[in-house]
Design an enzyme around this catalytic site. Structure first.
Site, mmCIF file in Angstrom:
data_model
loop_
_atom_site.group_PDB
_atom_site.id
_atom_site.type_symbol
_atom_site.label_atom_id
_atom_site.label_comp_id
_atom_site.label_asym_id
_atom_site.label_seq_id
_atom_site.Cartn_x
_atom_site.Cartn_y
_atom_site.Cartn_z
ATOM 1 N N GLU A 90 41.648 58.188 13.579
ATOM 2 C CA GLU A 90 42.543 57.150 14.167
ATOM 3 C C GLU A 90 43.900 57.553 14.263
ATOM 4 O O GLU A 90 44.469 57.616 15.187
ATOM 5 C CB GLU A 90 42.564 55.774 13.295
ATOM 6 C CG GLU A 90 41.337 54.892 13.400
ATOM 7 C CD GLU A 90 41.633 53.616 12.537
ATOM 8 O OE1 GLU A 90 40.652 52.887 12.458
ATOM 9 O OE2 GLU A 90 42.730 53.348 11.973
ATOM 10 N N GLY A 221 50.025 29.134 40.250
ATOM 11 C CA GLY A 221 50.402 29.645 41.684
ATOM 12 C C GLY A 221 49.012 29.969 42.466
ATOM 13 O O GLY A 221 48.106 29.297 42.270
ATOM 14 N N GLY A 223 45.721 31.261 43.961
ATOM 15 C CA GLY A 223 44.592 31.564 43.183
ATOM 16 C C GLY A 223 44.685 33.208 43.353
ATOM 17 O O GLY A 223 44.657 33.540 44.566
ATOM 18 N N GLY A 224 44.281 33.786 42.251
ATOM 19 C CA GLY A 224 44.080 35.286 42.119
ATOM 20 C C GLY A 224 45.180 35.858 41.695
ATOM 21 O O GLY A 224 44.963 37.343 41.415
ATOM 22 N N GLY A 226 47.024 35.768 39.082
ATOM 23 C CA GLY A 226 47.096 36.149 37.793
ATOM 24 C C GLY A 226 46.618 37.302 37.394
ATOM 25 O O GLY A 226 46.607 38.131 36.480
#
Length: 238
Positions: A90, A221, A223-224, A226
């Site tokens: 890691e 807002g 659609g789409g 976001g």
């Protein structure tokens, strides 16, 4: 704990604000658990591994992807951190992303001396001696682990010694620092957008980033729209 994907996404567009690298045996049910919960309460999306991810010998792909998709990595160096090949893998991946993808790294020296981390002395010397005896581990990989420990050990971080500093206070400092940095990143993402500055400042005020209160802000807002948003920013308003 922690991570390789064939296609590495670039920032912004990360899935996590913070990646936590730690030795589960040492801190999973104590310091790291409390730190994770503090991030969650502040609305900061943190990734920590689950115990079932470490059933195999190689580092899980989920962990590699989580590192690649994080803004910050917090490495909790505890006494047995270097005992784990998983933790060291890691750490090497974190350093790789620090160099290539602008991942910011914050070390936490949990009941260990930072100089022991940098020089691989004390409990870390013993751990690496054991790794050296293992013929199944490539010598080049061991050197990569050591280089990664040295690099992260030289970074500015938090030092927590038993009976000398409150864990709660240390966690508070870490969470506040990460929260402030994420807030600044949010502002930087809007540079150059005409007429957006005042709206951003209003949103930051409504979010009350320094507060521990839960805030819910609705966003609507066309659609789409976001789908183009930054996933990290959305966690700030959830």
């Amino acid at each position: 704990m922690a991570s390789t994907s064939a296609e590495t996404p670039s920032l912004p567009g990360s899935n996590y604000d913070v990646f936590l690298s730690f030795r589960g045996e040492d801190t999973r049910h104590s310091f790291t658990d409390h730190l994770y919960e503090a991030f969650r309460l502040r609305g900061i999306e943190a990734f920590r591994d689950s115990e079932n991810l470490q059933l195999g010998q190689e580092i899980a792909s989920e962990l590699i992807q989580a590192i690649e998709k994080s803004y910050y990595a917090i490495v909790v160096f505890s006494e047995k951190y270097a005992d784990s090949k998983w933790c060291l893998d890691e750490l090497a991946k974190i350093v790789e992303c620090k160099k290539n993808k602008r991942l910011e790294v914050v070390p936490v020296f949990y009941h260990v001396d930072p100089s022991d981390v940098r020089k691989q002395t004390g409990p870390f010397e013993k751990a690496f001696d054991e790794h050296q005896k293992n013929d199944k581990i490539d010598r080049e990989k061991i050197q990569k682990w050591k280089d990664a420990m040295r690099e992260v050990g030289n970074l500015s971080g938090e030092h927590l010694l038993p009976h000398q500093r409150s864990e709660a206070k240390c966690i508070e400092v870490i969470v506040k620092e990460i929260s402030n940095k994420l807030s600044n990143t949010f502002s930087a993402d809007t540079v150059g957008l005409v007429g957006i500055k005042t709206r951003v400042e209003k949103l930051k005020s409504d979010l009350a980033m320094e507060s521990n209160d839960v805030r819910i802000i609705g966003i609507w807002g066309t659609g789409g729209m976001g789908n183009r948003g930054n996933s990290r920013n959305s966690t700030k308003v959830a």
